[in-house]
Design a protein around this motif. Structure first.
Motif, short mmCIF file in Angstrom:
data_model
loop_
_atom_site.label_atom_id
_atom_site.label_comp_id
_atom_site.label_asym_id
_atom_site.label_seq_id
_atom_site.Cartn_x
_atom_site.Cartn_y
_atom_site.Cartn_z
N ALA A 1 -8.78 3.74 0.80
CA ALA A 1 -8.80 2.32 1.14
C ALA A 1 -8.01 1.50 0.13
CB ALA A 1 -10.24 1.82 1.23
N GLU A 2 -8.07 1.90 -1.15
CA GLU A 2 -7.33 1.17 -2.19
C GLU A 2 -5.83 1.26 -1.97
OE1 GLU A 2 -9.19 1.33 -6.39
OE2 GLU A 2 -9.69 3.26 -5.47
N THR A 3 -5.37 2.36 -1.39
CA THR A 3 -3.92 2.58 -1.27
C THR A 3 -3.41 2.48 0.17
OG1 THR A 3 -4.38 4.96 -1.16
CG2 THR A 3 -3.85 4.04 -3.31
N ALA A 4 -4.31 2.25 1.14
CA ALA A 4 -3.88 2.21 2.54
C ALA A 4 -2.92 1.07 2.81
CB ALA A 4 -5.11 2.07 3.45
N ALA A 5 -2.96 0.02 1.98
CA ALA A 5 -2.09 -1.14 2.21
C ALA A 5 -0.61 -0.77 2.17
CB ALA A 5 -2.39 -2.22 1.17
N PHE A 6 -0.26 0.26 1.41
CA PHE A 6 1.14 0.65 1.34
C PHE A 6 1.64 1.16 2.69
CE2 PHE A 6 -0.33 0.98 -3.06
CZ PHE A 6 0.62 0.20 -3.69
N LEU A 7 0.75 1.75 3.47
CA LEU A 7 1.12 2.15 4.82
C LEU A 7 1.04 0.99 5.80
CD1 LEU A 7 -0.51 5.68 5.35
CD2 LEU A 7 1.92 5.13 5.35
N LEU A 8 0.03 0.14 5.64
CA LEU A 8 -0.24 -0.92 6.62
C LEU A 8 0.75 -2.07 6.52
CD1 LEU A 8 -4.15 -1.03 6.38
CD2 LEU A 8 -2.75 0.11 8.11
N VAL A 9 1.06 -2.50 5.29
CA VAL A 9 1.90 -3.70 5.12
C VAL A 9 3.09 -3.45 4.22
CG1 VAL A 9 -0.04 -5.26 5.51
CG2 VAL A 9 0.51 -4.57 3.18
N GLY A 10 3.34 -2.18 3.87
CA GLY A 10 4.40 -1.89 2.92
C GLY A 10 5.77 -2.40 3.33
N LEU A 11 6.18 -2.15 4.58
CA LEU A 11 7.51 -2.57 5.02
C LEU A 11 7.61 -4.08 5.23
CD1 LEU A 11 8.54 0.34 7.42
CD2 LEU A 11 9.44 -0.19 5.16
N PRO A 12 6.72 -4.72 6.00
CA PRO A 12 6.84 -6.18 6.15
C PRO A 12 6.68 -6.92 4.84
CG PRO A 12 4.81 -5.38 7.18
CD PRO A 12 5.64 -4.18 6.84
N THR B 1 2.07 7.81 0.86
CA THR B 1 1.43 9.13 0.82
C THR B 1 0.08 9.09 0.10
OG1 THR B 1 2.59 9.70 -1.24
CG2 THR B 1 3.67 10.28 0.84
N LEU B 2 -0.21 8.01 -0.64
CA LEU B 2 -1.44 7.96 -1.43
C LEU B 2 -2.72 8.05 -0.59
CD1 LEU B 2 -0.46 5.30 -4.13
CD2 LEU B 2 -0.88 7.73 -4.51
N PRO B 3 -2.87 7.24 0.47
CA PRO B 3 -4.11 7.37 1.25
C PRO B 3 -4.25 8.74 1.90
CG PRO B 3 -2.58 5.87 2.34
CD PRO B 3 -2.04 6.13 0.97
N LEU B 4 -3.14 9.34 2.30
CA LEU B 4 -3.20 10.68 2.90
C LEU B 4 -3.68 11.70 1.88
CD1 LEU B 4 0.21 10.56 4.85
CD2 LEU B 4 -2.07 9.89 5.65
N GLY B 5 -3.13 11.62 0.66
CA GLY B 5 -3.58 12.54 -0.39
C GLY B 5 -5.03 12.32 -0.77
N ALA B 6 -5.46 11.04 -0.79
CA ALA B 6 -6.86 10.74 -1.14
C ALA B 6 -7.82 11.31 -0.10
CB ALA B 6 -7.04 9.23 -1.27
N LEU B 7 -7.47 11.17 1.18
CA LEU B 7 -8.32 11.73 2.23
C LEU B 7 -8.38 13.25 2.13
CD1 LEU B 7 -7.27 9.51 5.28
CD2 LEU B 7 -9.45 9.47 4.06
N LEU B 8 -7.22 13.87 1.86
CA LEU B 8 -7.21 15.33 1.71
C LEU B 8 -8.05 15.75 0.51
CD1 LEU B 8 -6.16 18.14 2.47
CD2 LEU B 8 -4.16 17.70 1.03
#
Length: 440
Positions: free
Chosen positions: A48-59, A356-363
């Motif tokens: 959750a701490e790093t999901a923002a990079f996937l959710l809003v990283g590009l915009p 890649t951070l939230p994916l690694g954290a979930l794994l």
């Protein structure tokens, strides 16, 4: 350090980073000790701490290029301060839950995305290009110092007042960071009219094309993405491992993380000289090749002091290499990108590298829950060992220095860089010093 505005930027980074490093210890301990969360939920909190990079990283990059950077950073600091302060308030009211921790982590992560993109785009407005390596080095020295002192302070505070109340230090740090930024007087370059009124989708696409069209930026994105994926497995697992396997209390956990961060501090102090002596491209490759094998010490760490020492030693050496690598690649990115694209370039790379951070954290959380934290750390070490592969398979392995903004990229980049000269660090050292670099 003669530049007042840079000193203020440095002071803001110091206070914000110190608070964040206290929370690095305190927030997972809120879940582990206060709410007794299982390993997967701790991993989900890291995600959750790093999901923002996937959710809003590009915009975030396109939106940052439309705005002045300093006011945006101040607003992001205040949002993070309010979010973190809500945890002790809820604890006092006896209504604190894992759901609130997830929301706080997500909100703080979104604000951090905007802050970091703006921060990396703002530094070139304060420092000339030839001082960017030294400027990034000074910022990384401050960050690494916070990494050394913050976890120890955090662990002590957790034992004194409890994990849920220790995070108030983070809120105070963000407020102080905003106050330092308010005092910066450097006139900020206004966004270009095209960046202020065009199509958001078109602007995002321009940043993506710039990154994917540059061969070295593609390699940097892949290399750092692999490193961050493996690091996220570590971040999601280390608190559970150090508390439940190594047997550390909060204070001991903080001391181990502080000892681990000493390597990052040494890397920040050495990175500028290493880049000047070995070459910016060469030091990027050597830093990850030499430091990577020490990640194998993590799964070998067992109960008691010997296990804690092994874990800290592995983290210290890996952190040294990561900081040296990051100083070189961040300074290269800032120096070669046109100012109008800085926000979108940084955001695109952050999306690719930090997404890649939230994916690694979930794994990491899933591996620790199903097979134990030692197995999760073993897979993390394997991931760290693969990090140098994109660099070894790219033209960068034949370079000494990275090309400047006016050099040809593409096929001729390595030929030109091989015969280039080291950056003139002597000029940079006359104004500031410590040397470079991450995270990020």
């Amino acid at each position: 350090m003669r530049l007042r505005d840079f000193r203020l930027l440095l002071a803001g980074a110091a206070t914000g980073q110190l608070g964040a490093q206290v929370t690095l210890v305190a927030l997972p301990l809120v879940a582990v000790l206060e709410l007794e969360a299982p390993a997967f939920q701790v991993g989900l909190l890291t995600a959750a701490e790093t999901a923002a990079f996937l959710l809003v990283g590009l915009p975030a990059g396109a939106l940052t290029d439309r705005m002045r950077k300093r006011p945006l950073m101040i607003r992001a600091d205040l949002v993070r301060a309010v979010a973190m302060a809500s945890i002790p308030v809820a604890a006092l009211a006896d209504v604190l839950t894992m759901a609130q921790l997830y929301v706080v982590a997500l909100v703080t992560g979104v604000a951090t995305v905007f802050f970091d993109v703006a921060h990396q785009s703002y530094l070139p407005q304060i420092l000339p290009r030839e001082q960017l390596v030294a400027g990034n080095g000074a910022l990384e020295t401050v960050r690494s110092t916070a990494h050394v002192t913050g976890p120890g302070i955090g662990g002590g505070l957790v034992q004194l007042v409890g994990a849920q109340f220790a995070v108030i230090v983070d809120a105070i740090g963000y407020v102080l960071s905003a106050l330092f930024l308010l005092r910066v007087k450097q006139p900020e370059q206004a966004p270009e009219p095209a960046a202020a009124g065009g199509s958001l989708r078109k602007e995002i696409g321009e940043g993506v094309r710039f990154v994917f069209g540059h061969p070295l930026l593609r390699v940097i994105a892949l290399t750092t993405g692999l490193a961050n994926f493996s690091t996220a497995v570590l971040m999601a697992t280390q608190t559970v491992h150090l508390v439940r396997v190594v047997g550390l209390e909060a204070g001991g956990l903080g001391l181990v993380l502080s000892a681990s961060a000493v390597g990052g501090l040494l890397g920040a102090l050495c990175a500028g000289r290493l880049a000047a002596g070995l070459g910016q491209a060469r030091v990027m490759l050597l830093s990850v090749v030499v430091s990577g094998p020490f990640a194998l010490l993590w799964p070998l760490s067992g109960h008691g002091f010997p296990g804690a020492a092994l874990f800290a030693a592995g983290s210290a050496v890996v952190s040294f290499g990561a900081v040296v690598y990051n100083v070189a690649q961040v300074s290269f990115r800032q120096g070669m990108c046109p100012p109008r694209l800085l926000g979108r370039m940084n955001a695109t790379l952050r999306f690719l590298m930090w997404g890649t951070l939230p994916l690694g954290a979930l794994l990491g959380g899933a591996l620790a829950q199903s097979y134990g934290s030692r197995t999760a750390l073993a897979w993390c070490a394997v991931g760290i060992l693969t990090v140098p592969l994109p660099l070894l398979l790219s033209p960068l392995r034949r370079m000494r220095d990275l090309p400047g903004p006016h050099d040809d990229d593409g096929a001729d980049a390595d030929a030109e860089a091989t015969h280039g000269t080291p950056r003139d660090e002597a000029a940079a050292e006359s104004d500031e010093r410590p040397a470079p670099a991450p995270t990020a």
